[in-house]
Structure formats: structure tokens, C-alpha cells
Design a protein around this motif. Structure first.
Motif, short mmCIF file in Angstrom:
data_model
loop_
_atom_site.label_atom_id
_atom_site.label_comp_id
_atom_site.label_asym_id
_atom_site.label_seq_id
_atom_site.Cartn_x
_atom_site.Cartn_y
_atom_site.Cartn_z
N ILE A 210 0.83 -1.21 0.00
CA ILE A 210 0.00 0.00 0.00
C ILE A 210 0.87 1.25 0.00
N GLY A 211 1.91 1.25 0.84
CA GLY A 211 2.80 2.40 0.88
C GLY A 211 3.50 2.63 -0.45
N ALA A 212 3.97 1.55 -1.07
CA ALA A 212 4.64 1.68 -2.37
C ALA A 212 3.67 2.18 -3.43
N ALA A 213 2.41 1.71 -3.38
CA ALA A 213 1.41 2.14 -4.37
C ALA A 213 1.11 3.62 -4.23
N VAL A 214 0.96 4.10 -2.98
CA VAL A 214 0.67 5.52 -2.77
C VAL A 214 1.83 6.39 -3.26
N LEU A 215 3.05 5.99 -2.91
CA LEU A 215 4.21 6.78 -3.30
C LEU A 215 4.41 6.77 -4.82
N LEU A 216 4.29 5.59 -5.44
CA LEU A 216 4.48 5.51 -6.88
C LEU A 216 3.41 6.30 -7.63
N THR A 217 2.19 6.30 -7.11
CA THR A 217 1.12 7.08 -7.75
C THR A 217 1.46 8.56 -7.76
N THR A 218 1.91 9.06 -6.60
CA THR A 218 2.28 10.48 -6.52
C THR A 218 3.44 10.80 -7.45
N VAL A 219 4.47 9.97 -7.41
CA VAL A 219 5.67 10.23 -8.22
C VAL A 219 5.36 10.15 -9.71
N LEU A 220 4.59 9.13 -10.12
CA LEU A 220 4.29 8.97 -11.54
C LEU A 220 3.45 10.14 -12.07
N ILE A 221 2.48 10.59 -11.28
CA ILE A 221 1.65 11.72 -11.71
C ILE A 221 2.52 12.96 -11.90
N VAL A 222 3.40 13.23 -10.94
CA VAL A 222 4.27 14.41 -11.03
C VAL A 222 5.23 14.28 -12.21
N LEU A 223 5.83 13.12 -12.40
CA LEU A 223 6.78 12.93 -13.49
C LEU A 223 6.11 13.06 -14.85
N LEU A 224 4.97 12.39 -15.02
CA LEU A 224 4.29 12.42 -16.32
C LEU A 224 3.75 13.82 -16.63
N ALA A 225 3.11 14.45 -15.63
CA ALA A 225 2.57 15.79 -15.86
C ALA A 225 3.69 16.80 -16.10
N GLY A 226 4.78 16.69 -15.33
CA GLY A 226 5.89 17.63 -15.50
C GLY A 226 6.60 17.46 -16.83
N HIS A 227 6.73 16.21 -17.31
CA HIS A 227 7.46 15.96 -18.55
C HIS A 227 6.62 16.24 -19.79
N TYR A 228 5.39 15.73 -19.82
CA TYR A 228 4.58 15.82 -21.04
C TYR A 228 3.72 17.07 -21.09
N LEU A 229 3.25 17.57 -19.95
CA LEU A 229 2.38 18.73 -19.96
C LEU A 229 3.15 20.02 -19.71
N MET A 230 4.02 20.03 -18.68
CA MET A 230 4.74 21.24 -18.33
C MET A 230 6.06 21.40 -19.08
N ARG A 231 6.56 20.31 -19.67
CA ARG A 231 7.82 20.34 -20.41
C ARG A 231 8.98 20.83 -19.56
N LEU A 232 9.03 20.35 -18.32
CA LEU A 232 10.10 20.77 -17.42
C LEU A 232 11.41 20.10 -17.78
N PRO A 233 12.54 20.79 -17.64
CA PRO A 233 13.84 20.14 -17.83
C PRO A 233 14.05 19.02 -16.82
N TYR A 234 14.97 18.12 -17.15
CA TYR A 234 15.17 16.92 -16.33
C TYR A 234 15.55 17.25 -14.90
N ASP A 235 16.50 18.17 -14.70
CA ASP A 235 16.94 18.46 -13.33
C ASP A 235 15.86 19.20 -12.55
N ASP A 236 15.09 20.09 -13.21
CA ASP A 236 13.97 20.75 -12.54
C ASP A 236 12.91 19.74 -12.12
N LEU A 237 12.64 18.77 -13.01
CA LEU A 237 11.62 17.77 -12.73
C LEU A 237 12.01 16.89 -11.54
N LEU A 238 13.29 16.56 -11.42
CA LEU A 238 13.74 15.78 -10.28
C LEU A 238 13.52 16.54 -8.97
N GLY A 239 13.82 17.84 -8.96
CA GLY A 239 13.61 18.63 -7.77
C GLY A 239 12.15 18.76 -7.39
#
Length: 292
Positions: A210-239
Motif C-alpha cells: 500500500i505504501g509503495a502504491a501511494v508513493l508511486l502514484t504520486t511520483v508517476l503523476i508528477v513525473l508524467l505531468a511535469g514531462h509531457y504537460l509542463m515540459r520541465l527540464p530533467y533536473d527541474d523535474l527531479l527537484g
């Protein structure tokens, strides 16, 4: 001597003025000299360059500001910090006066005000105790986590209030950050060791899943939205992703993956709002569930 943040700007200015002769001032210092000095006096910290007092005996001109690993083109609203190294054009024989005026000591890069730190923490704790009513749900507070964080944001914006400096030099910041992270990880490991083993033995791997699912959901949403929608650079997206999780240990790993200053900036931009939202959200869930 021309200083700019873009090569094209220097070329345009050179065409309008005359011809480029690189290194001429460095070769002939009979009428003008150059010096780099550390900013070490408290009365110069947190003050915009337009309001920084300069020596009255002779004119000087600030060419650039070296802030740790970054060269900054000076602007009227740029504020100096402890440890800044500024490049100054001075008349011949004026170096000693410039050193005395700015302090020129590297010791200040590791010093900070205990008074400002204590006052900020006390005010933050008091603000964290203020009840915030939410209609239809109940009363929540920012707590000892959200209150000091909110005060730190305001103090960081003010930079200084009269004689009180709210600025902490980067070397002292890094030392306290790493020391705090070591204490945090040690405390979590010591306090969570037995409960972790007990939870795993009683409920198996379900809680871990359950803990891994909650964390992965948050991380995947941020990564996908930041990369495909916001077009954030790689280092900005990691931060930003590290700030969304709220764990400083993840930021350390992000800095290793992208060794630039951008992960720290992205983390600092996201972490405060995410922390305050989490503090309030947990209390709201407890009140709705009848636990609080």
C-alpha cells in the motif's frame, strides 16, 4: 569593459561603441584597476545594490557578483549575501580601501545569526498553534511543522528587518542541512525499527504494498505531468518530484542523478506548499473520520 549575460549583447554594444579589444584593461592598469573582494560586513547583507553604500573618497563600479559557483550580472535590485565575491573597478591605489569597506573575509560565509534563528523559530511555533476553523469540518492548525515553515518563507522574502538578518550563508545552510538529514534518518531508523518488523510480521507485505502504491502514484503523476504537460527540464523535474514526496533523502539522490543547482531550486519551490497541504489534509481526514 563590458559585462553581460549574453554574448550577443556584448557584440551589439561593441558595434555601437567602437571595436573590441579583449584584455586591454587587464594589461594597462595605470588609470584603472580591478579587484575581487568577499562581502563580509553585516550592514551590506540583504541590501539591494542600488542602496549599498559605496566609498565616498573615490568612484568604484561593481562588474559582477560571484555567488559560490555562479557568476551573476549585477542589477539594481540584486541583494548581497555573506560570502559573495564581487569584482570591482577601482582607481589605482584604492584596493585597500575597497577591502576595508566590504570586509573581504571568508569567515563570514560560515556565520549566521542565532538571534534571528531563535526569533524565527519562536514566532513559527506560535503561528503553528493558531486555530484555523474549516466550516463543516472543525479546527486545524499548522503545527510545529507548518508554522516555522511559513515564517521561514516570509523571512526569506524580507531578507532583513532592521538589524536582524534572515539570510543564512550557503555553507552554513549545507552543513545544517546534512547534519539535520543525518539526525532525521537516524531517528527514523531507530524509532521505526521494531514497529516496522512488527507490522510486517502481523500484516505481511500488504502495508508495504500500500505504501509503495501511494508513493508511486504520486511520483508517476508528477513525473508524467511535469514531462509531457509542463515540459520541465530533467533536473527541474527531479527537484519538483522530490519536493512532492516531501522526503529530503530523495533530494540527495536527485542531486546525484543531476549534479546541478536546479533540483534544490525545484525542491525549495514545491516542498513548503506540499508540507502545509499535508499537515492540514491529515487533520481534515482525522476530523472527518472522527479520529481527531
Amino acid at each position: 569593459m563590458l559585462v553581460a549575460d549574453r554574448r550577443e549583447t556584448i557584440e551589439e554594444a561593441a558595434d555601437a561603441i567602437g571595436s573590441v579589444q579583449p584584455g586591454r584593461i587587464a594589461q594597462d592598469r595605470s588609470g584603472l584597476d580591478y579587484i575581487r573582494v568577499f562581502v563580509g560586513k553585516a550592514n551590506l547583507i540583504g541590501v539591494p545594490l542600488a542602496k549599498v553604500p559605496l566609498p565616498a573618497a573615490f568612484p568604484i563600479h561593481i562588474l559582477h557578483v560571484r555567488r559560490y559557483d555562479v557568476d551573476i550580472v549585477p542589477t539594481p535590485d540584486l541583494t548581497l549575501e555573506f560570502g559573495d565575491r564581487i569584482g570591482v573597478l577601482v582607481p589605482p591605489g584604492g584596493k585597500d580601501d575597497v577591502r576595508k569597506h566590504f570586509g573581504d573575509t571568508v569567515k563570514s560565509a560560515a556565520e549566521f545569526s542565532y538571534v534571528s534563528l531563535g526569533i524565527g523559530m519562536v514566532i513559527g511555533v506560535l503561528i503553528g498553534l493558531i486555530p484555523i476553523p474549516i466550516p463543516g469540518i472543525g479546527v486545524v492548525t499548522l503545527g510545529i511543522g507548518g508554522g516555522p515553515l511559513l515564517v521561514a518563507l516570509v523571512a526569506g522574502k524580507l531578507r532583513r528587518t532592521g538589524p536582524l538578518l534572515w539570510v543564512m550563508p550557503l555553507p552554513a545552510n549545507i552543513v545544517l542541512r546534512n547534519f539535520g538529514l543525518a539526525l532525521f534518518l537516524a531517528t527514523v531508523g531507530i524509532n521505526a525499527g521494531q514497529p516496522f518488523l512488527r507490522t510486517v510480521s502481523e500484516s505481511g507485505l500488504s502495508m508495504l504494498g500500500i505504501g509503495a502504491a501511494v508513493l508511486l502514484t504520486t511520483v508517476l503523476i508528477v513525473l508524467l505531468a511535469g514531462h509531457y504537460l509542463m515540459r520541465l527540464p530533467y533536473d527541474d523535474l527531479l527537484g519538483v518530484t522530490s519536493g512532492a514526496t516531501g522526503n529530503p533523502a530523495i533530494l540527495v539522490y536527485s542531486n546525484q542523478m543531476a549534479p546541478t543547482e536546479r533540483p534544490d531550486i525545484g525542491y525549495a519551490m514545491i516542498f513548503p506548499s506540499m508540507t502545509i497541504v499535508k499537515v492540514i489534509a491529515v487533520q481534515i481526514v482525522g476530523l472527518v473520520a472522527g479520529i481527531g
